[in-house]
Scaffold this motif. Structure first.
Motif, PDB file in Angstrom:
ATOM      1  N   ALA A 154      -4.264  -0.854   2.871  1.00  0.00           N
ATOM      2  CA  ALA A 154      -3.166  -1.795   2.648  1.00  0.00           C
ATOM      3  C   ALA A 154      -2.088  -1.174   1.757  1.00  0.00           C
ATOM      4  CB  ALA A 154      -3.698  -3.077   2.022  1.00  0.00           C
ATOM      5  N   GLY A 155      -2.506  -0.406   0.755  1.00  0.00           N
ATOM      6  CA  GLY A 155      -1.533   0.289  -0.087  1.00  0.00           C
ATOM      7  C   GLY A 155      -0.746   1.320   0.696  1.00  0.00           C
ATOM      8  N   SER A 156      -1.424   2.026   1.591  1.00  0.00           N
ATOM      9  CA  SER A 156      -0.732   3.005   2.435  1.00  0.00           C
ATOM     10  C   SER A 156       0.257   2.312   3.361  1.00  0.00           C
ATOM     11  CB  SER A 156      -1.743   3.801   3.261  1.00  0.00           C
ATOM     12  OG  SER A 156      -2.633   4.483   2.430  1.00  0.00           O
ATOM     13  N   ALA A 157      -0.162   1.218   3.969  1.00  0.00           N
ATOM     14  CA  ALA A 157       0.731   0.475   4.867  1.00  0.00           C
ATOM     15  C   ALA A 157       1.939  -0.057   4.109  1.00  0.00           C
ATOM     16  CB  ALA A 157      -0.033  -0.662   5.530  1.00  0.00           C
ATOM     17  N   GLY A 158       1.718  -0.536   2.903  1.00  0.00           N
ATOM     18  CA  GLY A 158       2.828  -1.019   2.088  1.00  0.00           C
ATOM     19  C   GLY A 158       3.834   0.077   1.777  1.00  0.00           C
TER      20      GLY A 158
END
Length: 136
Positions: free
Chosen positions: A60-64
């Motif tokens: 999720a951090g990467s996608a953000g």
């Protein structure tokens, strides 16, 4: 000239010459590259620490980062800059050292992080707005 004789005809966007990015845009891409490397390092540590939740948090951090970079720069280049930084950091972390130390174990979580992060990068770069022609 256009048929009305007011302005030069633009033609296809593909026929326009490429211009180097401005200094601000280049600095933004460099910042996103470095931020991608930091998110890749943090994700590598978090996904192994708390397996199911840490993996989801890392992805999720990467996608953000990828989607936020695309939105911040107004094009797909922001997502690509962050994804390249993420990929460089993660690939460097997968290599074993001469002492035999390594960061990624040969478990399913590590492979899910690597492959899932690549899939998230492609999805976010695809969702990012591409270069739009000038017009209404």
């Amino acid at each position: 000239m256009s048929p009305a004789g007011r302005e030069p005809a633009q033609g296809s966007m593909l026929a326009q010459p490429l211009k180097p990015p401005s200094a601000g845009r280049a600095a933004a891409y460099l910042g996103l590259f470095v931020l991608g490397a930091v998110v890749g390092l943090a994700g590598a540590l978090v996904q192994a620490a708390w397996f199911p939740g840490g993996l989801l948090l890392a992805l999720a951090g990467s996608a953000g980062l990828f989607l936020g970079g695309a939105r911040a720069t107004g094009g797909r280049g922001g997502a690509v800059a962050g994804a390249v930084g993420w990929m460089v950091a993660v690939v460097l972390l997968t290599a074993s050292r001469p002492e035999g130390d390594f960061l990624f174990a040969a478990g399913g979580g590590s492979y899910l992080f690597l492959l899932g992060g690549m899939a998230v990068a492609v999805i976010c770069a695809t969702l990012g707005r591409g270069r739009q022609p000038d017009g209404p």
